[in-house]
Design a protein around this motif. Structure first.
Motif, short mmCIF file in Angstrom:
data_model
loop_
_atom_site.label_atom_id
_atom_site.label_comp_id
_atom_site.label_asym_id
_atom_site.label_seq_id
_atom_site.Cartn_x
_atom_site.Cartn_y
_atom_site.Cartn_z
N ASN A 73 42.18 32.46 44.84
CA ASN A 73 42.37 32.47 46.30
C ASN A 73 43.80 32.71 46.74
O ASN A 73 44.12 32.58 47.93
N TYR A 74 44.68 33.06 45.80
CA TYR A 74 46.06 33.36 46.17
C TYR A 74 46.10 34.69 46.92
O TYR A 74 45.75 35.73 46.36
N GLU A 75 46.47 34.65 48.17
CA GLU A 75 46.48 35.84 49.04
C GLU A 75 45.19 36.64 48.90
O GLU A 75 45.21 37.87 48.88
N GLY A 76 44.09 35.91 48.75
CA GLY A 76 42.78 36.55 48.68
C GLY A 76 42.37 37.01 47.30
O GLY A 76 41.28 37.59 47.13
N PHE A 77 43.18 36.75 46.28
CA PHE A 77 42.77 37.13 44.91
C PHE A 77 41.53 36.32 44.55
O PHE A 77 41.52 35.10 44.71
N PRO A 78 40.46 36.99 44.06
CA PRO A 78 39.17 36.29 43.93
C PRO A 78 38.94 35.52 42.63
O PRO A 78 37.94 34.83 42.52
N LYS A 79 39.83 35.66 41.64
CA LYS A 79 39.55 35.07 40.33
C LYS A 79 40.70 34.19 39.86
O LYS A 79 41.72 34.07 40.53
N SER A 80 40.53 33.59 38.66
CA SER A 80 41.49 32.60 38.17
C SER A 80 42.60 33.20 37.31
O SER A 80 43.53 32.50 36.92
N VAL A 81 42.46 34.49 36.97
CA VAL A 81 43.41 35.10 36.03
C VAL A 81 43.39 36.61 36.27
O VAL A 81 42.42 37.14 36.82
N CYS A 82 44.47 37.27 35.87
CA CYS A 82 44.48 38.74 35.92
C CYS A 82 44.23 39.27 34.51
O CYS A 82 44.84 38.80 33.55
N THR A 83 43.33 40.26 34.42
CA THR A 83 43.02 40.88 33.13
C THR A 83 43.20 42.38 33.28
O THR A 83 42.43 43.03 33.99
N SER A 84 44.22 42.93 32.64
CA SER A 84 44.57 44.34 32.86
C SER A 84 44.48 45.11 31.55
O SER A 84 45.21 44.82 30.60
N ILE A 85 43.56 46.08 31.52
CA ILE A 85 43.24 46.80 30.28
C ILE A 85 43.83 48.21 30.29
O ILE A 85 43.74 48.93 31.28
N ASN A 86 44.42 48.60 29.16
CA ASN A 86 44.89 49.98 28.91
C ASN A 86 45.77 50.54 30.04
O ASN A 86 46.92 50.17 30.15
N ASP A 87 45.21 51.45 30.89
CA ASP A 87 46.06 52.07 31.92
C ASP A 87 46.19 51.20 33.17
O ASP A 87 46.82 51.61 34.14
N GLN A 88 45.60 50.02 33.15
CA GLN A 88 45.83 49.08 34.25
C GLN A 88 47.18 48.40 34.01
O GLN A 88 47.41 47.86 32.94
N VAL A 89 48.04 48.47 35.00
CA VAL A 89 49.41 47.96 34.86
C VAL A 89 49.45 46.45 35.05
O VAL A 89 50.10 45.73 34.30
N CYS A 90 48.75 45.97 36.07
CA CYS A 90 48.66 44.52 36.33
C CYS A 90 47.60 44.26 37.40
O CYS A 90 47.06 45.20 37.97
N HIS A 91 47.33 42.98 37.64
CA HIS A 91 46.42 42.52 38.69
C HIS A 91 44.99 43.05 38.53
O HIS A 91 44.29 43.26 39.53
N GLY A 92 44.58 43.25 37.28
CA GLY A 92 43.18 43.58 37.02
C GLY A 92 42.31 42.38 37.39
O GLY A 92 42.67 41.23 37.12
N ILE A 93 41.18 42.63 38.05
CA ILE A 93 40.29 41.54 38.50
C ILE A 93 39.14 41.37 37.52
O ILE A 93 38.39 42.32 37.28
N PRO A 94 39.00 40.19 36.95
CA PRO A 94 37.90 39.95 36.01
C PRO A 94 36.54 40.27 36.64
O PRO A 94 36.33 40.01 37.82
N SER A 95 35.64 40.82 35.82
CA SER A 95 34.33 41.22 36.31
C SER A 95 33.33 41.20 35.17
O SER A 95 33.67 41.52 34.02
N ALA A 96 32.08 40.87 35.51
CA ALA A 96 31.00 40.88 34.50
C ALA A 96 30.71 42.31 34.06
O ALA A 96 30.08 42.55 33.03
N ASP A 97 31.17 43.30 34.83
CA ASP A 97 30.94 44.71 34.50
C ASP A 97 31.99 45.29 33.55
O ASP A 97 31.84 46.41 33.09
N VAL A 98 33.08 44.53 33.33
CA VAL A 98 34.14 45.07 32.48
C VAL A 98 34.06 44.44 31.09
O VAL A 98 34.28 43.23 30.93
N ILE A 99 33.72 45.26 30.12
CA ILE A 99 33.60 44.79 28.75
C ILE A 99 34.85 45.19 27.97
O ILE A 99 35.27 46.35 28.03
#
Ligand code: MF3
Ligand code: CO
Length: 290
Positions: free
Chosen positions: A100-126
């Motif tokens: 809920n930090y400035e509307g961030f919906p999850k508890s952690v940022c998960t950033s894969i490969n070409d994601q630089v930062c602030h990746g949002i965890p999702s059940a769709d991302v394996i």
């Protein structure tokens, strides 16, 4: 601010008399200020009680990242990583700062490969074999913030991705070596930037580190693209993060317009990041979380 008498309580909140606390610190700062240096404001300087609170927070922060390291595997979803971070953090009495930090919906940022930062965890991302993923964990305990992130290499990772992860870690180590009182944040920045460049990489300009402690993001903004001898003077009692984002290709980035959070490399090249939290001491530094 009014000049304190030596027998008045210090502005840092330590309860000690100013003359025996930050009087010398203020004198030294004044010398730098008069030479037109950017100096830290009193408001970001931590006293011993606050530092202790931050150390306790950082213990949870580090333990959560250790836990993630033990459980991450090919096939896990980033949603499951988010659940681990939430469960472990709260089990130890902490609160995940991103939630809920400035509307961030999850508890952690998960950033894969070409994601630089602030990746949002999702059940769709394996998380797949060969991926590199940054897990950026931030913790609140008793009102004190801590923040660090690590890269995890999943299964069989290519040589080029391994190198990017390794060089980015070296960047943080080289930056850390520059942390000492009365040096400049630019000394940290240039050490990082030079090492990235020497390896053919680039450093993201628009996002960087930050002061931390009583709030998630405090002054100063910690850039990794400024020159040695410039930027804020480092003084004892400051705590900030070193968290360069290093791109394999160009430093250009864009924000995902579907979620307004996740940052990607413009050219689709890989990006890596490690984050540590460092306290400037009287004679060097203390790493609070890594
Ligand atoms: N370490 C990251 C930062 O300082 C954590 C961001 S959490 C988010 O920017 F909620 F802002 F995404
Ligand atoms: Co941070």
């Amino acid at each position: 601010m009014r000049k304190l008498r030596r027998d008045e309580p210090c502005w840092c909140g330590s309860g000690k008399m100013y003359g025996q606390c930050h009087a010398e610190w203020d004198k030294k700062i004044e010398i730098y200020r008069k030479k037109f240096n950017i100096v830290p404001p009193h408001g970001i300087i931590k006293n011993e009680e606050q530092l202790q609170g931050m150390r306790e927070s950082a213990k949870i922060n580090v333990a959560v990242l250790d836990y993630v390291g033990e459980h991450i595997h090919p096939g896990i979803t980033t949603e499951e990583i988010d659940e681990m971070v939430y469960q472990e953090t709260t089990r130890m009495g902490g609160i995940p700062a991103p939630l809920n930090y400035e509307g961030f919906p999850k508890s952690v940022c998960t950033s894969i490969n070409d994601q630089v930062c602030h990746g949002i965890p999702s059940a769709d991302v394996i998380v797949e074999d060969g991926d590199i993923i940054n897990v950026d964990c931030s913790t609140i305990l008793n009102g004190y913030f801590s923040d660090s992130s690590r890269m995890y290499m999943i299964g069989d990772v290519s040589e080029s991705r391994r190198k990017l992860v390794q060089v980015t870690k070296e960047c943080v180590e080289l930056g850390l070596k520059q942390v000492k009182p009365w040096g400049y944040l630019g000394d940290v920045a240039q050490a990082i930037n030079d090492h990235a460049k020497e390896n053919g990489y680039s450093v993201v300009r628009q996002v960087g580190g930050h002061g931390i402690g009583l709030q998630f993001h405090e002054d100063p903004f910690v850039s990794y693209v400024i020159r040695k001898g410039t930027g804020m003077v480092m003084a004892p009692g400051m705590v900030f993060t070193i968290e360069p984002m290093v791109n394999e290709g160009s430093s250009e980035i864009y924000v995902d317009d579907k979620n307004d959070w996740t940052i990607y490399t413009d050219d689709g090249s890989d990006s890596a990041q490690w984050e540590i939290m460092v306290h400037v001491t009287d004679n060097g530094y203390e790493v609070m979380s890594w």
